[in-house]
Design a protein around this motif. Structure first.
Motif, PDB file in Angstrom:
ATOM      1  N   GLU A 162      30.152  85.121  58.970  1.00 26.54           N
ATOM      2  CA  GLU A 162      29.619  83.790  59.259  1.00 26.54           C
ATOM      3  C   GLU A 162      30.668  82.704  59.088  1.00 26.54           C
ATOM      4  OE1 GLU A 162      26.369  83.516  56.543  1.00 26.54           O
ATOM      5  OE2 GLU A 162      24.906  84.353  57.973  1.00 26.54           O
ATOM      6  N   GLN A 163      31.497  82.833  58.053  1.00 26.93           N
ATOM      7  CA  GLN A 163      32.466  81.790  57.725  1.00 26.93           C
ATOM      8  C   GLN A 163      33.813  81.985  58.414  1.00 26.93           C
ATOM      9  OE1 GLN A 163      31.236  84.246  55.922  1.00 26.93           O
ATOM     10  NE2 GLN A 163      32.215  84.426  53.926  1.00 26.93           N
ATOM     11  N   ALA A 164      33.958  83.052  59.206  1.00 26.74           N
ATOM     12  CA  ALA A 164      35.202  83.319  59.944  1.00 26.74           C
ATOM     13  C   ALA A 164      34.843  83.627  61.392  1.00 26.74           C
ATOM     14  CB  ALA A 164      35.966  84.474  59.299  1.00 26.74           C
ATOM     15  N   ASP A 165      34.246  82.648  62.052  1.00 28.53           N
ATOM     16  CA  ASP A 165      33.607  82.839  63.357  1.00 28.53           C
ATOM     17  C   ASP A 165      34.459  82.310  64.515  1.00 28.53           C
ATOM     18  OD1 ASP A 165      33.389  80.188  62.648  1.00 28.53           O
ATOM     19  OD2 ASP A 165      31.329  79.947  63.360  1.00 28.53           O
ATOM     20  N   CYS A 166      35.769  82.553  64.483  1.00 31.74           N
ATOM     21  CA  CYS A 166      36.633  81.978  65.515  1.00 31.74           C
ATOM     22  C   CYS A 166      36.286  82.485  66.916  1.00 31.74           C
ATOM     23  CB  CYS A 166      38.107  82.222  65.188  1.00 31.74           C
ATOM     24  SG  CYS A 166      38.601  83.945  65.038  1.00 31.74           S
ATOM     25  N   LEU A 167      35.842  83.735  67.040  1.00 33.84           N
ATOM     26  CA  LEU A 167      35.500  84.250  68.362  1.00 33.84           C
ATOM     27  C   LEU A 167      34.185  83.658  68.863  1.00 33.84           C
ATOM     28  CD1 LEU A 167      36.578  87.969  67.914  1.00 33.84           C
ATOM     29  CD2 LEU A 167      37.850  86.113  68.975  1.00 33.84           C
ATOM     30  N   CYS A 168      33.229  83.489  67.965  1.00 33.39           N
ATOM     31  CA  CYS A 168      31.983  82.816  68.352  1.00 33.39           C
ATOM     32  C   CYS A 168      32.270  81.394  68.828  1.00 33.39           C
ATOM     33  CB  CYS A 168      31.010  82.773  67.180  1.00 33.39           C
ATOM     34  SG  CYS A 168      30.147  84.325  66.849  1.00 33.39           S
ATOM     35  N   GLN A 169      33.132  80.695  68.110  1.00 34.78           N
ATOM     36  CA  GLN A 169      33.480  79.340  68.510  1.00 34.78           C
ATOM     37  C   GLN A 169      34.245  79.342  69.828  1.00 34.78           C
ATOM     38  OE1 GLN A 169      32.210  76.697  67.025  1.00 34.78           O
ATOM     39  NE2 GLN A 169      31.210  78.126  65.615  1.00 34.78           N
ATOM     40  N   SER A 170      35.049  80.362  70.056  1.00 36.35           N
ATOM     41  CA  SER A 170      35.755  80.480  71.333  1.00 36.35           C
ATOM     42  C   SER A 170      34.766  80.670  72.474  1.00 36.35           C
ATOM     43  CB  SER A 170      36.735  81.651  71.277  1.00 36.35           C
ATOM     44  OG  SER A 170      37.711  81.465  70.269  1.00 36.35           O
ATOM     45  N   ALA A 171      33.719  81.478  72.216  1.00 36.07           N
ATOM     46  CA  ALA A 171      32.702  81.682  73.241  1.00 36.07           C
ATOM     47  C   ALA A 171      31.941  80.394  73.525  1.00 36.07           C
ATOM     48  CB  ALA A 171      31.736  82.783  72.803  1.00 36.07           C
ATOM     49  N   ARG A 172      31.695  79.632  72.491  1.00 35.50           N
ATOM     50  CA  ARG A 172      31.004  78.342  72.664  1.00 35.50           C
ATOM     51  C   ARG A 172      31.823  77.375  73.519  1.00 35.50           C
ATOM     52  NH1 ARG A 172      26.797  76.738  69.420  1.00 35.50           N
ATOM     53  NH2 ARG A 172      26.252  78.020  67.615  1.00 35.50           N
ATOM     54  N   LEU A 173      33.132  77.328  73.257  1.00 36.60           N
ATOM     55  CA  LEU A 173      34.000  76.339  73.887  1.00 36.60           C
ATOM     56  C   LEU A 173      34.661  76.824  75.169  1.00 36.60           C
ATOM     57  CD1 LEU A 173      35.716  74.986  70.643  1.00 36.60           C
ATOM     58  CD2 LEU A 173      33.845  73.919  71.938  1.00 36.60           C
ATOM     59  N   GLY A 174      34.644  78.148  75.379  1.00 35.57           N
ATOM     60  CA  GLY A 174      35.268  78.685  76.572  1.00 35.57           C
ATOM     61  C   GLY A 174      36.781  78.770  76.497  1.00 35.57           C
ATOM     62  N   ARG A 175      37.337  78.787  75.302  1.00 36.35           N
ATOM     63  CA  ARG A 175      38.788  78.866  75.095  1.00 36.35           C
ATOM     64  C   ARG A 175      39.049  79.337  73.661  1.00 36.35           C
ATOM     65  NH1 ARG A 175      39.721  74.713  71.739  1.00 36.35           N
ATOM     66  NH2 ARG A 175      38.421  72.830  71.900  1.00 36.35           N
ATOM     67  N   PRO A 176      40.258  79.849  73.376  1.00 36.36           N
ATOM     68  CA  PRO A 176      40.569  80.274  72.004  1.00 36.36           C
ATOM     69  C   PRO A 176      40.378  79.120  71.022  1.00 36.36           C
ATOM     70  CG  PRO A 176      42.248  81.043  73.524  1.00 36.36           C
ATOM     71  CD  PRO A 176      41.378  80.110  74.300  1.00 36.36           C
ATOM     72  N   ALA A 177      39.661  79.381  69.938  1.00 29.15           N
ATOM     73  CA  ALA A 177      39.272  78.305  69.026  1.00 29.15           C
ATOM     74  C   ALA A 177      39.432  78.729  67.572  1.00 29.15           C
ATOM     75  CB  ALA A 177      37.835  77.881  69.301  1.00 29.15           C
ATOM     76  N   MET A 178      39.215  77.750  66.700  1.00 34.31           N
ATOM     77  CA  MET A 178      39.284  77.955  65.254  1.00 34.31           C
ATOM     78  C   MET A 178      37.895  78.256  64.704  1.00 34.31           C
ATOM     79  SD  MET A 178      42.526  77.313  64.457  1.00 34.31           S
ATOM     80  CE  MET A 178      42.486  76.920  62.701  1.00 34.31           C
ATOM     81  N   ALA A 179      37.856  78.932  63.558  1.00 35.98           N
ATOM     82  CA  ALA A 179      36.589  79.188  62.875  1.00 35.98           C
ATOM     83  C   ALA A 179      36.016  77.879  62.343  1.00 35.98           C
ATOM     84  CB  ALA A 179      36.795  80.170  61.736  1.00 35.98           C
ATOM     85  N   SER A 180      34.711  77.870  62.159  1.00 34.80           N
ATOM     86  CA  SER A 180      34.034  76.657  61.692  1.00 34.80           C
ATOM     87  C   SER A 180      33.866  76.623  60.183  1.00 34.80           C
ATOM     88  CB  SER A 180      32.648  76.549  62.342  1.00 34.80           C
ATOM     89  OG  SER A 180      31.824  77.641  61.957  1.00 34.80           O
ATOM     90  N   GLY A 181      34.159  77.754  59.499  1.00 36.09           N
ATOM     91  CA  GLY A 181      33.901  77.829  58.061  1.00 36.09           C
ATOM     92  C   GLY A 181      35.152  77.979  57.229  1.00 36.09           C
ATOM     93  N   SER A 182      34.960  78.414  55.998  1.00 34.09           N
ATOM     94  CA  SER A 182      36.046  78.516  55.018  1.00 34.09           C
ATOM     95  C   SER A 182      36.970  79.690  55.280  1.00 34.09           C
ATOM     96  CB  SER A 182      35.446  78.665  53.616  1.00 34.09           C
ATOM     97  OG  SER A 182      34.740  79.904  53.524  1.00 34.09           O
ATOM     98  N   VAL A 183      36.535  80.653  56.107  1.00 38.18           N
ATOM     99  CA  VAL A 183      37.266  81.864  56.485  1.00 38.18           C
ATOM    100  C   VAL A 183      37.193  82.942  55.398  1.00 38.18           C
ATOM    101  CG1 VAL A 183      39.474  82.866  57.190  1.00 38.18           C
ATOM    102  CG2 VAL A 183      38.802  80.625  58.049  1.00 38.18           C
ATOM    103  N   ASP A 184      37.319  82.604  54.143  1.00 43.10           N
ATOM    104  CA  ASP A 184      37.304  83.599  53.072  1.00 43.10           C
ATOM    105  C   ASP A 184      36.017  84.414  53.118  1.00 43.10           C
ATOM    106  OD1 ASP A 184      38.057  85.000  50.799  1.00 43.10           O
ATOM    107  OD2 ASP A 184      37.084  83.565  49.463  1.00 43.10           O
ATOM    108  N   SER A 185      36.153  85.751  53.128  1.00 41.31           N
ATOM    109  CA  SER A 185      34.996  86.636  53.239  1.00 41.31           C
ATOM    110  C   SER A 185      35.269  87.929  52.504  1.00 41.31           C
ATOM    111  CB  SER A 185      34.693  86.929  54.716  1.00 41.31           C
ATOM    112  OG  SER A 185      33.742  87.969  54.850  1.00 41.31           O
TER     113      SER A 185
END
Length: 439
Positions: A263-286
């Motif tokens: 959940e906190q390292a969702d860079c691919l989900c955010q990429s799908a939302r934006l249609g381009r390579p993107a950053m994660a929305s959370g703290s990343v630590d998991s």
């Protein structure tokens, strides 16, 4: 959270992508690495979980177990080593360096001044360090603040020099690039960035060897044996390698691809939302250390955007629960040793199968055959025991016991029909007198 990908295609494998990654290169990667003593011979097992499949109301669940690929305990042993092998052959084109000789260390004298460096959450760095030691070059590994000492020790054991930085995985990637530029070292990373794609391509191509091995018994004209393939996210390298192979082989008949992230390292989900390579929305630590990545690999995204049908996130708690389910042989299936990132696929399947709406969206049903890849075993044994309540040896002992009991049951089941046939045949030859009671 489920993110449908409206850009996913059903058609022939894209010709431009095929120039970058293809089945022929996956097979060549597999062949070259077969000479390495740190790879166990033979295919990794594919476990069937019929009882869990019934509980989740799907037709079949298959788990490709990468914990047995090597003593290193993860699929990463297919990526960094083949990338390093190809890098050295490109760097010294005038030399007749064969894969077998390089992996056996026969050219260590030539490579003693060659230095490779990479950032890692653990498994990639361990694989690179092991390959560098085998070939005879120097290796520097950059670890960020969240990488445990338990994960550091096996990397150092292969002779790698450890550099520690504050921050997260993406900070360690930047530091590795800085050190490489300052010292004339070569980065061997599984994530791409501007001007750096050749080596990440080789890493991803190595991962595709998993599918080449998995589908080897299948005839080229046979339909895909899986309806759904759930793959771990991270920067996207594993998923891209696996997706490219399936897509090239089956075209429009490819399975549905689902990629899972913390959940906190969702860079691919955010990429799908934006249609381009993107950053994660959370703290990343998991707790899923191998998937704790904050930035999508642009090269991997070129393969994922047109092919992955859904992106989904899971919590750390759901991943740990999936680890426990696999370790215990939930519902009577074979126990499977699967680490935090390795169990993420099952965590995602449980989330999707448990919701009527998510089942409908993803097409999961009673006829679905789901492929999961358990990407690692207990690569951090103490953390594994703390999270699951099982030690790695105890899970493997339970697995061996389950297999032994199943083998005995199978022999009994095979013998029973023969016994019945023998009794029937014997009764059929009796005369009335022979069959009469003497009482």
């Amino acid at each position: 959270m489920l993110i449908p990908n409206p850009l996913a295609q059903r058609g022939a494998y894209d010709a431009a992508l095929q120039q970058v990654m293809n089945i022929a290169q996956a097979r060549e990667s597999r062949r070259r690495l077969s000479h390495w003593s740190l790879l166990n011979p033979g295919a990794t097992p594919v476990w069937q979980l019929p009882q869990l499949a019934r509980r989740l109301s799907v037709g079949q669940i298959s788990v490709k177990d990468e914990s047995t690929r090597s003593p290193l305990g993860s699929f990463k042993v297919l990526g960094a080593p083949i990338a390093l092998l190809r890098l050295i052959q490109r760097r010294w084109p005038g030399k007749t360096f064969t894969p077998q000789d390089l992996l056996a260390g026969r050219h260590a004298q030539d490579l003693q001044g060659f230095v490779v460096i990479s950032a890692t959450d653990g498994n990639h760095g361990r694989a690179l360090a092991a390959a560098a030691q085998s070939m005879g070059c120097r290796c520097v590994i950059v670890l960020h603040a969240h990488v445990s000492v338990e994960r550091e020790a096996p990397i150092a054991a292969f002779g790698a020099e450890i550099v520690r930085v504050t921050g997260n995985y993406d900070d360690s990637v930047q530091e590795a690039a800085r050190l490489a530029a300052a010292n004339g070292w070569q980065v061997v990373s599984d994530t791409s960035y501007a001007g750096y794609e050749e080596i990440p391509r080789d890493v991803m191509q190595g991962y595709a060897a998993i599918v080449d091995e998995l589908l080897e018994p299948e005839a080229d004209a046979a339909p895909c044996p899986y309806t759904h393939v759930i793959l771990q996210g991270g920067v996207g390298g594993l998923a891209a390698g696996i997706v490219s192979y399936f897509w090239e082989r089956y075209g429009a008949r490819r399975p549905s691809f689902i990629v899972v992230e913390p959940e906190q390292a969702d860079c691919l989900c955010q990429s799908a939302r934006l249609g381009r390579p993107a950053m994660a929305s959370g703290s990343v630590d998991s707790v899923m250390a191998g998937l704790a990545c904050g930035e999508t690999s642009p090269l991997a995204w070129r393969f994922l955007q047109p092919a992955v049908d859904f992106f989904v996130t899971v919590s750390d708690e759901q991943a740990v629960e999936a680890m426990r389910a696999l370790a215990s042989g939930e519902a009577g299936d074979v126990p499977v040793l699967s680490g935090e990132s390795g169990a993420a696929g099952l965590a995602a399947l449980k989330v999707l199968a448990g919701s009527p709406e998510l089942r409908r969206q993803t097409g999961l049903g009673a006829d679905s055959h789901v492929l999961l890849i358990s990407t690692e075993g207990a690569t951090a044994p103490a953390a594994y025991a703390q999270l699951t309540g099982h030690t790695a040896p105890s899970v493997l002992a339970a697995q061996a016991g389950w297999l032994a009991s199943t083998e005995v049951s199978a022999k009994i089941s095979e013998q029973a029909p023969m016994d019945r046939m023998a009794r029937k045949a014997k009764v059929g030859t009796l005369t009335p007198n022979q069959g009469a009671s003497t009482a």
